[in-house]
Design a protein around this motif. Structure first.
Motif, short mmCIF file in Angstrom:
data_model
loop_
_atom_site.label_atom_id
_atom_site.label_comp_id
_atom_site.label_asym_id
_atom_site.label_seq_id
_atom_site.Cartn_x
_atom_site.Cartn_y
_atom_site.Cartn_z
N PHE A 177 57.97 20.96 112.33
CA PHE A 177 56.55 21.33 112.28
C PHE A 177 55.64 20.23 111.73
O PHE A 177 54.64 20.51 111.10
CB PHE A 177 56.34 22.59 111.43
N LYS A 178 56.04 18.98 111.94
CA LYS A 178 55.21 17.91 111.37
C LYS A 178 53.81 17.90 111.96
O LYS A 178 52.84 17.66 111.25
CB LYS A 178 55.87 16.56 111.62
N GLU A 179 53.73 18.17 113.28
CA GLU A 179 52.43 18.01 113.93
C GLU A 179 51.38 19.01 113.50
O GLU A 179 50.29 18.61 113.11
CB GLU A 179 52.60 17.99 115.44
N PRO A 180 51.73 20.34 113.58
CA PRO A 180 50.69 21.29 113.13
C PRO A 180 50.28 21.06 111.69
O PRO A 180 49.12 21.27 111.32
CB PRO A 180 51.35 22.66 113.29
N LEU A 181 51.22 20.61 110.88
CA LEU A 181 50.88 20.35 109.48
C LEU A 181 49.93 19.17 109.39
O LEU A 181 48.94 19.20 108.66
CB LEU A 181 52.15 20.07 108.67
N ALA A 182 50.23 18.14 110.17
CA ALA A 182 49.37 16.95 110.15
C ALA A 182 47.95 17.31 110.55
O ALA A 182 46.98 16.80 110.00
CB ALA A 182 49.94 15.88 111.08
N LYS A 183 47.86 18.24 111.53
CA LYS A 183 46.53 18.67 111.97
C LYS A 183 45.72 19.24 110.81
O LYS A 183 44.52 19.06 110.71
CB LYS A 183 46.66 19.73 113.08
N ALA A 184 46.42 19.96 109.93
CA ALA A 184 45.74 20.54 108.76
C ALA A 184 45.55 19.51 107.65
O ALA A 184 44.95 19.79 106.63
CB ALA A 184 46.54 21.73 108.23
N GLY A 185 46.10 18.31 107.90
CA GLY A 185 45.96 17.26 106.90
C GLY A 185 47.07 17.27 105.85
O GLY A 185 47.06 16.50 104.90
N VAL A 186 48.06 18.17 106.05
CA VAL A 186 49.15 18.27 105.07
C VAL A 186 50.22 17.24 105.41
O VAL A 186 50.61 17.09 106.56
CB VAL A 186 49.78 19.69 105.12
N ILE A 187 50.66 16.51 104.42
CA ILE A 187 51.78 15.59 104.62
C ILE A 187 53.04 16.28 104.13
O ILE A 187 53.09 16.76 103.00
CB ILE A 187 51.59 14.27 103.84
N PHE A 188 54.03 16.37 105.01
CA PHE A 188 55.32 16.98 104.66
C PHE A 188 56.38 16.08 105.25
O PHE A 188 56.56 16.05 106.46
CB PHE A 188 55.38 18.40 105.23
N CYS A 189 57.01 15.28 104.44
CA CYS A 189 58.00 14.35 104.97
C CYS A 189 59.04 14.05 103.90
O CYS A 189 58.93 14.54 102.77
CB CYS A 189 57.33 13.07 105.44
N SER A 190 60.02 13.24 104.25
CA SER A 190 61.02 12.87 103.25
C SER A 190 60.37 11.88 102.29
O SER A 190 59.43 11.18 102.64
CB SER A 190 62.24 12.26 103.91
N ILE A 191 60.90 11.84 101.07
CA ILE A 191 60.30 10.95 100.08
C ILE A 191 60.49 9.48 100.48
O ILE A 191 59.62 8.65 100.19
CB ILE A 191 60.85 11.25 98.66
N SER A 192 61.58 9.19 101.20
CA SER A 192 61.79 7.81 101.66
C SER A 192 60.67 7.38 102.59
O SER A 192 60.16 6.26 102.50
CB SER A 192 63.12 7.68 102.40
N GLU A 193 60.33 8.28 103.52
CA GLU A 193 59.21 7.98 104.42
C GLU A 193 57.93 7.79 103.64
O GLU A 193 57.13 6.91 103.93
CB GLU A 193 59.00 9.13 105.40
N ALA A 194 57.73 8.67 102.66
CA ALA A 194 56.49 8.61 101.89
C ALA A 194 56.35 7.29 101.15
O ALA A 194 55.27 6.71 101.09
CB ALA A 194 56.42 9.78 100.92
N VAL A 195 57.47 6.80 100.62
CA VAL A 195 57.43 5.52 99.90
C VAL A 195 56.95 4.42 100.84
O VAL A 195 56.17 3.56 100.46
CB VAL A 195 58.82 5.18 99.31
N ARG A 196 57.38 4.50 102.10
CA ARG A 196 56.98 3.49 103.08
C ARG A 196 55.58 3.73 103.63
O ARG A 196 54.79 2.82 103.76
CB ARG A 196 57.97 3.45 104.25
N ASP A 197 55.29 5.01 103.95
CA ASP A 197 54.05 5.30 104.69
C ASP A 197 52.86 5.65 103.80
O ASP A 197 51.71 5.51 104.22
CB ASP A 197 54.27 6.45 105.68
N TYR A 198 53.11 6.19 102.61
CA TYR A 198 51.99 6.56 101.72
C TYR A 198 52.21 5.99 100.34
O TYR A 198 52.23 6.72 99.35
CB TYR A 198 51.86 8.09 101.64
N PRO A 199 52.36 4.66 100.26
CA PRO A 199 52.73 4.07 98.97
C PRO A 199 51.70 4.32 97.87
O PRO A 199 52.09 4.50 96.72
CB PRO A 199 52.86 2.57 99.28
#
Ligand SMILES: Nc1ncnc2c1ncn2[C@@H]1O[C@H](COP(=O)(O)OP(=O)(O)O)[C@@H](O)[C@H]1O
Ligand SMILES: [Mg+2]
Lengths: 256, 482
Positions: free
Chosen positions: B141-163
């Motif tokens: 469900f990454k896409e519908p969440l992204a539409k709402a502006g919610v970030i829901f991902c693995s912490i590894s991804e977050a370290v890379r993508d949302y430092p």
């Protein structure tokens, strides 16, 4: 229907029942009277299969089947119902959930399907009205915070719901005021049926004015010392247990 | 008396349902821990420099720390050099881009666990992140969440993508040197979940992570970070299982929650790690640090946990109530059986004005297990008008288990009000007799009585999971009648 022969039972090594003999046929109402501590509750609990009591001698059959071999829950499913003298609380478990679980356990035993929630709700409301209990009680925890009288009505309601073959009512009249006694008696009278037997345990004869028994037995010191018809209860009321040579510290009160 | 107790003890003998092992090719580090291992881990994850430095700082701190021994638990010493600190299912590509690319064996594993990762399936409406050993394998469900502006991902991804977000909040609630296990986790955390809910957004669905330990001799060190911006709301649920193995396995997680002004985070856990067998062999050591910071005014953090698994549990989900009028809640059911040991509870740290907290703890002990509630309620000097209500109930099944309550209260503010209630009860022979007299099977009777005891906590769980939790208790108490 129920046949008890030379039944002996003890609790914590102490013999309480010392050779009970009793025959109850379908459609009959039997009353067991006796002073406090004579073993009335013990007899009721032993019939229902409470493992705190040990049967040391004798036999009990229900429609020819050896009752003493069966587990408590199996006896219940064969149609033995006990209305408790002191119903215990089960906090957090709603009466409704408890009763539905019980009804479905019985139905499963008979090979019938589970009753759905809506069907059950309707049935439960009907029987609660029969004993004048507000259906709101169904949502409360089992016996949780119920008054003495409410607990007793709740027990009779369960008998009406489960439609047993043999209903054992242990002092279902005690602690009730006159109105509540009438309500409970109406409930019990509604249970009377051709194919059902009722064993009423009571300390007082007043209940028998409302639920007229076919037979009355007097229990004392773990034995049935006298049996008779309805008139035996009246005689007891008049003359007290002392008349039968039984000591009873409450004999003086037994007439009220 | 004795007969009934014996029966009840029979009843609570149970089989662990999730004990299977998945045959899957894994890349697993050699056992052992040193700075090189941490550098390799960081490199595999393609982490930025600051992340590696943070890990090393935590590692050096950890080396100076002693393992805590104050909890009411006993267990063989863990040899930290015999554990592997990274194990990941082998994959041809770097990361699966969609569920179709996830190894079918893995999908089957999650299906066996009753967690379909395919979005159409019955958990529709709940977004799932699945963490297998050390890595996140799929997030739905990454896409519908992204539409709402919610970030829901693995912490590894977050370290890379949302430092920026990670750097801003990581370690602010549970610092890298907070305690022995938190320091270890900070050094070696391999994956976990990251959630960010922007200002004014009510997260459109339940978020959930399922953790699964599969590989032998590995530890699982996940890290979860949830940030709720002003006036946002999110409900998050985690579930955990592990295979049956004779060796103990270590699970040392850290969870950090941050709630800003008027934000609400609801965090629920259904923990069913392998508890060990009926002789106390094997099982997970669950040493977890969970803490939420109500930074903003009127913010609220609720922890609800149903803990039935693990050999040893050491866990105190806590709230730091910094914002004025902020609210902390802790609802807990902890069930121990056989030789399980649990020392769990919460800390409510009241710093802001008119902060309030509620603690409802239900401990159920069966078999030879030991179950302790440990709670701290603390009022700082600025906690004018703060209040706490604590209710701690213990239920004993049989007579060989133990329940303990350790409530601590520290107050530096005279206006603070604390109410504490505690009860201990037993599943009584009379209750069992009543149920059985009404035709109910003994197993069902115990489970009904225990469920009734837990009702106040179950009603706090998201609907779908309340049913699951009830069933889990039933399974945990399942067995044969003697
Ligand atoms: N669980 C028990 N443990 C010990 N003694 C008991 C127990 N239950 C009943 N008794 C004893 O058995 C005797 C009969 O009790 P009971 O059957 O309750 O009498 P009743 O119902 O006629 O008043 C009493 O002496 C009572 O003290
Ligand atoms: Mg009695």
């Amino acid at each position: 229907m129920l046949s008890i022969k030379n039944l002996h039972a003890s609790v914590e090594g102490k013999e309480i029942l010392k050779g009970i003999n009793l025959e109850i046929k379908a459609g009959e109402v039997h009353a067991i009277m006796g002073p406090n501590g004579s073993g009335k509750s013990t007899l009721s609990q032993v019939l229902a299969g409470n493992e705190a009591f040990e049967v040391t001698e004798g036999e009990v059959t229900l429609n020819g089947e050896n009752l003493l071999e069966l587990e408590t829950e199996e006896r219940a499913r064969e149609g033995i119902f006990l209305a408790f003298q002191y119903p215990v609380e089960i906090p957090g478990v709603s009466n409704l959930q408890f009763l539905r679980t019980a009804v479905n356990a019985m139905r499963q035993h008979k090979g019938e399907g589970e009753m759905n929630a809506a069907e059950f709700m309707k049935l439960a409301k009907d029987v609660s009205k029969q004993v004048d209990l507000d259906p709101a009680f169904l949502k409360r925890g089992v016996n949780e915070g119920f008054s003495g009288g409410e607990k007793k009505r709740n027990e009779v309601m369960q008998a009406l719901l489960l439609q047993p073959k043999l209903a054992i009512l242990d002092e279902t009249d005690s602690g009730l005021d006159i109105d509540a006694l009438q309500v409970v008696s109406n409930g019990v009278n509604a249970l009377r049926a051709e194919d059902r037997a009722i064993l009423m345990v009571t300390h007082y004869q007043r209940l028998l004015n409302h639920i007229v028994p076919d037979y009355v037995h007097v229990l004392a010191g773990g034995r049935i010392v006298k049996s008779g018809g309805r008139e035996l209860a009246l005689e007891l009321e008049e003359r007290g247990y002392g008349w039968l040579g039984i000591k009873d510290e409450e004999a003086a009160n037994s007439a009220n | 008396m004795a007969t009934t107790d014996k029966e009840v003890n029979e009843l609570i003998k149970r089989e662990y349902e999730h004990g299977f092992i998945t045959e899957i090719e894994s890349d697993t580090f050699e056992p052992g821990l040193n700075e090189d291992v941490i550098a390799r881990l960081s490199a595999i994850k393609k982490e930025p420099e600051w992340m590696l430095e943070w890990r090393l700082k935590a590692y050096r701190r950890w080396l100076e720390m002693d393992e805590p021994d104050w909890a009411h638990v006993g267990y063989p010493k863990v040899d930290y050099n015999s554990i592997s600190y990274y194990s990941a299912p082998k994959r041809k590509e770097d990361m699966p881009q969609s569920l179709d690319e996830v190894d079918p064996e893995l999908l089957k594993t999650y299906e066996k666990l009753g967690i379909p990762l395919h979005e159409r399936e019955k958990l529709a409406g709940v977004a799932v992140d699945a963490v297998f050993d050390s890595v996140s394998v799929a997030t739905t469900f990454k896409e519908p969440l992204a539409k709402a502006g919610v970030i829901f991902c693995s912490i590894s991804e977050a370290v890379r993508d949302y430092p920026e977000l990670v750097q801003k909040y990581l370690g602010t609630v549970v610092p890298h040197g907070d305690n022995f296990f938190a320091a270890l986790n900070s050094a070696v955390f391999s994956d976990g979940t990251f959630v960010y809910v922007p200002k004014g957004v009510r997260c459109p669905m339940e978020l959930s992570t399922y953790f699964r330990i599969n590989a032998a001799n590995t530890g699982q060190f996940e890290r979860t970070l949830i940030i709720a911006e002003d006036s946002s709301y999110v409900s998050y649920l985690e579930g955990c299982t592990a295979p049956m193995r004779d060796e103990n396995q270590l699970h040392a997680a850290v969870v950090e929650l941050v709630a800003l002004d008027d934000a609400q985070i609801k965090y629920s856990t259904v923990q069913n790690w392998y508890p060990g067998d009926e002789n106390g062999k094997g099982g997970i050591f669950n040493f977890v640090t969970k803490r939420g910071a109500c930074i903003g005014k009127n913010s609220k953090i609720s922890w609800t946990q149903v803990e039935t698994g693990s050999a040893v549990t050491w866990k105190y989900p806590s709230c730091v109530l910094r914002g004025d009028n902020s609210v902390g809640e802790f609802y807990s059911v902890a069930l121990t059986n056989n030789f399980q040991q649990a020392d769990t509870g919460t800390k409510m740290i009241h710093l802001g004005k008119n902060t309030s907290s509620t603690i409802i703890s239900k401990g159920i002990s069966a078999g030879k297990s030991s179950n302790a509630y440990r709670g701290l309620v603390k009022f700082g000097p600025g906690a004018e008008g703060a209040r706490n209500f604590t209710q701690c109930d213990s239920l004993l099944i049989g007579d060989r288990c133990g329940a303990h309550t350790f409530p601590y209260i520290e107050s530096k503010n005279k206006s603070a009000i604390v109410e504490h209630e505690a009860t201990t009860s037993k599943v009584s022979d009379e209750q069992m007799f009543l149920c059985r007299q009404r035709g109910i099977e003994p197993e069902q009777a115990v489970s009904m009585i225990v469920n009734g005891f837990c009702k106040e906590v179950f009603k706090e769980l998201p609907m779908e999971f309340a049913v699951e939790a009830g069933k889990l208790l039933e399974v945990s108490l399942e067995g044969s009648v003697g």
